[in-house]
Design a protein around this motif. Structure first.
Motif, mmCIF file in Angstrom:
data_model
loop_
_atom_site.group_PDB
_atom_site.id
_atom_site.type_symbol
_atom_site.label_atom_id
_atom_site.label_comp_id
_atom_site.label_asym_id
_atom_site.label_seq_id
_atom_site.Cartn_x
_atom_site.Cartn_y
_atom_site.Cartn_z
ATOM 1 N N GLY A 1 0.828 -1.204 0.000
ATOM 2 C CA GLY A 1 0.000 0.000 0.000
ATOM 3 C C GLY A 1 0.859 1.248 0.000
ATOM 4 O O GLY A 1 2.090 1.193 -0.099
ATOM 5 N N SER A 2 0.187 2.389 0.113
ATOM 6 C CA SER A 2 0.904 3.663 0.038
ATOM 7 C C SER A 2 1.419 4.133 1.393
ATOM 8 O O SER A 2 2.240 5.049 1.452
ATOM 9 C CB SER A 2 -0.017 4.739 -0.560
ATOM 10 O OG SER A 2 -1.166 4.937 0.250
ATOM 11 N N ARG A 3 0.966 3.496 2.494
ATOM 12 C CA ARG A 3 1.429 3.918 3.826
ATOM 13 C C ARG A 3 1.490 2.710 4.759
ATOM 14 O O ARG A 3 0.660 1.806 4.689
ATOM 15 C CB ARG A 3 0.470 4.954 4.434
ATOM 16 C CG ARG A 3 0.467 6.314 3.739
ATOM 17 C CD ARG A 3 -0.428 7.280 4.469
ATOM 18 N NE ARG A 3 0.029 7.525 5.834
ATOM 19 C CZ ARG A 3 -0.648 8.218 6.751
ATOM 20 N NH1 ARG A 3 -1.830 8.726 6.435
ATOM 21 N NH2 ARG A 3 -0.158 8.392 7.950
ATOM 22 N N ASN A 4 2.501 2.741 5.644
ATOM 23 C CA ASN A 4 2.627 1.745 6.709
ATOM 24 C C ASN A 4 2.473 0.311 6.187
ATOM 25 O O ASN A 4 1.707 -0.487 6.736
ATOM 26 C CB ASN A 4 1.583 2.023 7.809
ATOM 27 C CG ASN A 4 1.734 3.409 8.405
ATOM 28 O OD1 ASN A 4 2.847 3.900 8.578
ATOM 29 N ND2 ASN A 4 0.607 4.051 8.709
ATOM 30 N N SER A 5 3.185 0.001 5.111
ATOM 31 C CA SER A 5 3.088 -1.322 4.490
ATOM 32 C C SER A 5 4.466 -1.959 4.373
ATOM 33 O O SER A 5 5.491 -1.268 4.375
ATOM 34 C CB SER A 5 2.464 -1.209 3.093
ATOM 35 O OG SER A 5 1.156 -0.662 3.157
ATOM 36 N N GLY B 1 1.688 6.365 -6.205
ATOM 37 C CA GLY B 1 1.233 6.722 -7.541
ATOM 38 C C GLY B 1 -0.260 6.533 -7.701
ATOM 39 O O GLY B 1 -1.011 6.318 -6.729
ATOM 40 N N LEU B 2 -0.711 6.594 -8.933
ATOM 41 C CA LEU B 2 -2.135 6.562 -9.245
ATOM 42 C C LEU B 2 -2.761 5.209 -8.920
ATOM 43 O O LEU B 2 -2.181 4.160 -9.201
ATOM 44 C CB LEU B 2 -2.339 6.881 -10.730
ATOM 45 C CG LEU B 2 -2.010 8.324 -11.123
ATOM 46 C CD1 LEU B 2 -1.849 8.441 -12.623
ATOM 47 C CD2 LEU B 2 -3.099 9.259 -10.628
ATOM 48 N N ASN B 3 -3.951 5.279 -8.318
ATOM 49 C CA ASN B 3 -4.762 4.091 -8.016
ATOM 50 C C ASN B 3 -4.109 3.153 -7.010
ATOM 51 O O ASN B 3 -4.466 1.970 -6.944
ATOM 52 C CB ASN B 3 -5.102 3.310 -9.291
ATOM 53 C CG ASN B 3 -6.291 3.895 -10.029
ATOM 54 O OD1 ASN B 3 -7.026 4.710 -9.489
ATOM 55 N ND2 ASN B 3 -6.481 3.493 -11.261
ATOM 56 N N ILE B 4 -3.146 3.648 -6.220
ATOM 57 C CA ILE B 4 -2.586 2.856 -5.133
ATOM 58 C C ILE B 4 -3.245 3.323 -3.833
ATOM 59 O O ILE B 4 -3.115 4.485 -3.443
ATOM 60 C CB ILE B 4 -1.056 3.009 -5.039
ATOM 61 C CG1 ILE B 4 -0.393 2.473 -6.299
ATOM 62 C CG2 ILE B 4 -0.527 2.279 -3.812
ATOM 63 C CD1 ILE B 4 -0.560 0.989 -6.527
ATOM 64 N N HIS C 1 -3.667 -1.617 -0.013
ATOM 65 C CA HIS C 1 -3.987 -2.023 -1.379
ATOM 66 C C HIS C 1 -4.111 -3.540 -1.529
ATOM 67 O O HIS C 1 -5.069 -4.039 -2.129
ATOM 68 C CB HIS C 1 -2.912 -1.496 -2.333
ATOM 69 C CG HIS C 1 -3.354 -1.460 -3.761
ATOM 70 N ND1 HIS C 1 -4.028 -0.381 -4.302
ATOM 71 C CD2 HIS C 1 -3.232 -2.367 -4.766
ATOM 72 C CE1 HIS C 1 -4.302 -0.639 -5.570
ATOM 73 N NE2 HIS C 1 -3.832 -1.834 -5.876
ATOM 74 N N ALA C 2 -3.133 -4.273 -1.008
ATOM 75 C CA ALA C 2 -3.138 -5.734 -1.179
ATOM 76 C C ALA C 2 -2.386 -6.395 -0.031
ATOM 77 O O ALA C 2 -1.597 -5.759 0.676
ATOM 78 C CB ALA C 2 -2.506 -6.118 -2.510
ATOM 79 N N GLY D 1 -2.304 -0.978 -9.150
ATOM 80 C CA GLY D 1 -2.648 0.380 -9.533
ATOM 81 C C GLY D 1 -2.580 0.581 -11.030
ATOM 82 O O GLY D 1 -2.946 -0.291 -11.822
ATOM 83 N N ALA D 2 -2.057 1.761 -11.434
ATOM 84 C CA ALA D 2 -2.037 2.097 -12.855
ATOM 85 C C ALA D 2 -0.784 1.627 -13.576
ATOM 86 O O ALA D 2 -0.831 1.338 -14.771
ATOM 87 C CB ALA D 2 -2.191 3.618 -13.033
#
Length: 453
Positions: free
Chosen positions: A59-63, A69-72, A76-77, A120-121
């Protein structure tokens, strides 16, 4: 935008290098990992994310693996261990954009050696499991490349051209592969900025687009307004130019310039004035004229996908220069009997009917005969209805039939282009309760929101 891409790539490389330093012996342990794929082969297999725990978050944070970036999404997963040799990939949120081997991930899937994953993208990875290499499909290449992953995505979207391609088909495939990542990025920005626009690649037959019998297809971008379903077709050059402006606007938004969301429509790269849309074509073949015979039929109107959109009733008949229909006694056994003689024929469009009542704002029809430079065109017809009488007649007079005209009669056709009128109609206010992302999600799930229109 470019600075962000560079920073993101550097951050991912740094994180991957830190992962390697934490486990210096992991190559010996044959630990599964994700390797990045890049359009530049020299930059592929540079970012490596090893599976050091039973659960890896993305993901975009704490992963465990941070992607930007776009669509993250922030979450996320998740990649979770099933046993010592197997892992499964799970979408962390219903809105997570993930593709596995070209197809959207719904829920979860067990990962296999050499699986291709798009987060994401534009984050493309290949899953590698040295301890379970036999699990990979035998049809896969020895080394997975970015190009292979993009071709797979294109095939899943219906853009596969097969093997043993001609030079023209190779050029089309190359253009599609170069446009797909950009298309994904622009669609993601449309969702982020809530522009109610979606973009897709279409292969438009040149004959349909130009209105003349030319072989081949043209790669075009179809933009759709999700609020009123208006459509535009752009060539790839126009789309690429717009995409640069779109990314500039998005960068301004990321920099905190929220006024970019409220610019005038003339300055908005997502906006385009309404124009009539090519609904489809009806092709009338002329072999009967080569034998001085009458031809009357209802011809299917088909779109660029080959789907029927309606029918057009036409009549082609030999006639005198004044338009008087000749009798059957003028029949010739061989087309060559017309050679070097004057010849006239009449084209009559009688009526038209279309299938989709959404196109009842009006239609117009145009066509060219043989090597004409200008189109013959009707006035607007079919207003507030799906069928109408056309009743347009035109007489074509040939002073002397030559080999080109004979070839046109025997092998050519008249392509009737049917255009549907579009209007800048105001959508139902209920649609504004839905975001671009929600609309796209419902479309992907084969749901409909037509009740709001």
């Amino acid at each position: 935008m470019l600075d962000d891409v560079i920073k993101t790539g550097c951050a991912q490389l740094k994180n991957a290098q830190l992962d390697e330093k934490k486990s210096p012996n992991q190559l010996n342990k044959k630990v599964p990992y994700l390797a990045n794929l890049n359009e530049d082969p020299m930059l592929s297999y540079v970012i490596l994310h090893y599976f050091n725990t039973d659960e890896i978050t993305i993901g975009s944070r704490n992963s465990t693996i941070c992607l930007y970036g776009l669509n993250i999404l922030e979450r996320h997963a998740t990649i979770r261990s099933i046993d010592s040799y197997r892992y499964e990939l799970i979408a962390a949120e219903p809105g997570s954009k993930i593709k596995v081997n070209g197809y959207n991930l719904n829920g979860s899937t067990q990962l296999r050696h050499k699986d291709r994953i798009l987060f994401g993208a534009n984050h493309v990875y290949v899953y590698l499991n040295p301890s379970n290499e036999k699990d990979a499909s035998p049809d896969l290449p020895s080394i997975i490349t970015w190009e292979f992953a993009q071709k797979e995505i294109a095939k899943a979207k219906g853009y596969s051209l097969g093997n043993n391609l001609t030079i023209e088909q190779e050029e089309i495939q190359e253009k599609i592969l170069s446009l797909l990542p950009l298309l994904s990025e622009v669609n993601a920005i449309s969702e982020e900025l809530n522009k109610y626009r979606t973009f897709e690649i279409v292969l438009m037959p040149i004959s349909a687009w130009e209105g003349t019998a030319i072989k081949g297809s043209r790669v075009m971008i179809k933009m759709r307004n999700l609020l009123n379903q208006n459509i535009w077709y752009w060539d790839d050059a126009k789309f690429i130019n717009r995409s640069f402006i779109i990314k500039e606007h998005y960068q301004q938004f990321l920099d905190g310039e929220e006024e970019i969301l409220y610019i005038a429509k003339d300055d908005d790269p997502f906006w385009e004035p309404v124009e009539d849309i090519l609904l489809g074509t009806a092709n009338a073949f002329l072999q009967s004229l080569a034998y001085s015979l009458d031809f009357a039929d209802e011809i299917c109107i088909v779109d660029y996908k080959g789907l029927e959109q309606g029918r057009l009733s036409i009549n082609l008949c030999p006639c005198s220069p004044s338009g008087k229909v000749v009798n059957d006694e003028q029949f010739v056994e061989q087309p060559e009997q017309l050679f070097n003689k004057p010849y006239s024929f009449k084209i009559t469009m009688r009526f038209i009917e279309i299938n989709d009542e959404r196109h009842n704002k009006g239609l117009r029809i145009r066509y060219k005969v043989f090597n004409e430079l200008e189109f013959t065109e009707t006035n607007i017809i079919c207003r507030n209805t799906v069928c109408a009488n056309v009743k347009q007649t035109r007489i074509i007079t040939i002073p002397s039939v030559d080999e080109d005209w004979l070839r046109f009669f025997q092998d050519g056709c008249i392509i009737f282009q049917i255009f549907a009128v579009q209007e800048e109609s105001k959508p139902n206010t209920g649609l504004f309760k839905m975001t671009t992302r929600v609309m796209n999600k419902e479309k992907d799930n084969n749901k409909t929101y037509s009740s709001f229109i």
